[in-house]
Design a protein around this motif. Sequence first.
Motif, PDB file in Angstrom:
ATOM      1  N   ILE A   1       1.033  -1.234  -0.285  1.00  0.00           N
ATOM      2  CA  ILE A   1       0.283   0.122  -0.142  1.00  0.00           C
ATOM      3  C   ILE A   1       0.867   0.926   0.019  1.00  0.00           C
ATOM      4  CG2 ILE A   1      -1.942   1.391   1.180  1.00  0.00           C
ATOM      5  CD1 ILE A   1      -2.401  -1.054  -0.275  1.00  0.00           C
ATOM      6  N   LEU A   2       1.911   1.222   0.954  1.00  0.00           N
ATOM      7  CA  LEU A   2       2.541   2.438   0.723  1.00  0.00           C
ATOM      8  C   LEU A   2       3.353   3.147  -0.490  1.00  0.00           C
ATOM      9  CD1 LEU A   2       3.773   2.098   4.332  1.00  0.00           C
ATOM     10  CD2 LEU A   2       2.376   3.809   3.591  1.00  0.00           C
ATOM     11  N   LEU A   3       3.930   1.370  -0.903  1.00  0.00           N
ATOM     12  CA  LEU A   3       4.677   1.321  -1.747  1.00  0.00           C
ATOM     13  C   LEU A   3       3.746   2.059  -3.534  1.00  0.00           C
ATOM     14  CD1 LEU A   3       7.571   0.973  -3.782  1.00  0.00           C
ATOM     15  CD2 LEU A   3       5.745  -1.492  -4.343  1.00  0.00           C
ATOM     16  N   VAL A   4       2.950   2.274  -3.488  1.00  0.00           N
ATOM     17  CA  VAL A   4       1.381   2.464  -4.129  1.00  0.00           C
ATOM     18  C   VAL A   4       1.104   3.192  -4.313  1.00  0.00           C
ATOM     19  CG1 VAL A   4       0.092   1.654  -5.760  1.00  0.00           C
ATOM     20  CG2 VAL A   4       1.103   0.117  -5.303  1.00  0.00           C
ATOM     21  N   TYR A   5       0.770   3.937  -2.846  1.00  0.00           N
ATOM     22  CA  TYR A   5      -0.357   5.239  -2.877  1.00  0.00           C
ATOM     23  C   TYR A   5      -0.149   5.996  -1.483  1.00  0.00           C
ATOM     24  CZ  TYR A   5      -3.750   1.874  -5.293  1.00  0.00           C
ATOM     25  OH  TYR A   5      -3.671   1.085  -5.711  1.00  0.00           O
ATOM     26  N   THR A   6      -0.205   7.257  -1.440  1.00  0.00           N
ATOM     27  CA  THR A   6       0.432   7.773  -0.340  1.00  0.00           C
ATOM     28  C   THR A   6       0.187   7.582   0.863  1.00  0.00           C
ATOM     29  OG1 THR A   6      -1.300   9.151  -0.664  1.00  0.00           O
ATOM     30  CG2 THR A   6      -0.177   9.849  -2.091  1.00  0.00           C
TER      31      THR A   6
END
Length: 486
Positions: free
Chosen positions: A325-330
């Motif tokens: 999640i943190l890799l893809v989104y903010t």
Amino acid sequence: MSIIKRVAKNTSSLLLSQIISYVFVFFGTMYTARYLGAGGYGILSTGIAITSIFAVIGDLGLGSLTVREVARNKSLTNKYVVNTTLIKSFLSIIMLVLIVITTEIINYSPEISNIIYILTLSIIFNTFSGVFGSIFQAYEKMEYVSIAGIIISILTFIGFIMAIYFNLGIVKFAFVYLIVSIINLVYLMAIFIWKFFLPKINGDWKFWKNNIKADLNFWKYLLMQALPLSIAIVFSVIIFKIDTILLSILKGSAVVGWYTVAYNILQALFIVPTAFTTSIFPLLSTFHISSKESLKLTYQKSFKYLTILGIPTAVGITLLADKIILLVYTQEFIPAIIALQILVWTVPFIFLTILFGAVVTSINRQNLLMKILFIVMIFNIILNLILIPQFSYIGSAIATVLSELVTFILFFKFLSNYVCRFSSRDAIFKTIIASGIMSLFIIYASINVLFVIPIAIIIYFVTLILLNTFSKDEIDLFRQIFEVKK
């Protein structure tokens, strides 16, 4: 070409297409979610959820019915194309009217309403594209469908990037879907005319008289045959989309945004079972008529392989959800982590229920499909209404997992009684051991997630091989598949 090679060719074609498509969808979704934020992305997701439910009305199961019947008798091709196109024209009008009425009753804001109406036009074009896609599937010409999928994903990605670059509003993102759906219809229609339609005319104008006409009696037959399947599809879509709609009404757009980004990652995982079952569905339909033993063997092997893929996927993503999640989104989408960790446990069940649905449809048991999905739909709606007010999107995630568990139990019980009964304990046990070893690596690995994932996959499959999970016949089968790619 042998059956194994045909399945391998079609599955590989669809898989390659869907992987390429997902890469573009992945980045398109990532940039769109970042640009619109949780609230704006939640609004777009609400519009997609509403139209997805009503999209079923435009097809009513005619697509699957066309694949099944044309796969068995190719001479019915033109008859099905003409009559299903005409039927879908009327169904699209009904769908449009119902969407307008529903949108007004819910009293969505003008912005959401406009998005819903634009997406509805996109759905209508996709409905007609489905006519030609069904024929390609029936003929096991998956390469045309694969190319269409790649075109759609690339054009959608380009459209999203342009909308972001020019700093356009959220409504313009809905227009991207509409424009791409028109281009897709033109492409599929052109391929059909080129490969299937024109060669059969041969300058004989009697062709038009005999084939290009409505057959009202045939309409009645089609709708009666497709009715249980269409109702089942409606129930299935409601099961997957009602949570988003209820969240939008009860908890707001930001919550929908968190939940949807987790769901999007989940949906990407379904490309393998979807590609595989799409490829084998025409064969299952034929085997039901020609060889019950082949049908049983295909079902057993498919169950084993999809189980081997589903369980480690759930384990791995549960452990890596925060990094993904943190890799893809903010940082704004951190609440999506827990949703993903819960939702991913639908994967072992959905991988198999996708297969179950294809098998049940191939053996002409649409009525059973309808009954099972109706039970699950009611169960899902009740759970969501109970859990959402107290637990918000986490409650929706729990309801989704429990609903898929119930779906799995009901389908498996029926197929064990009416198709074949077999034991999968050995494969499941070895899968769990291999998943455990893989998870130890994930927990203790201190490298970037982009390196963790491929190494974990290698560890998992090497462990399976060392445990003698695959028989000699299965290894020979894999070799035949490999030969297709040479």
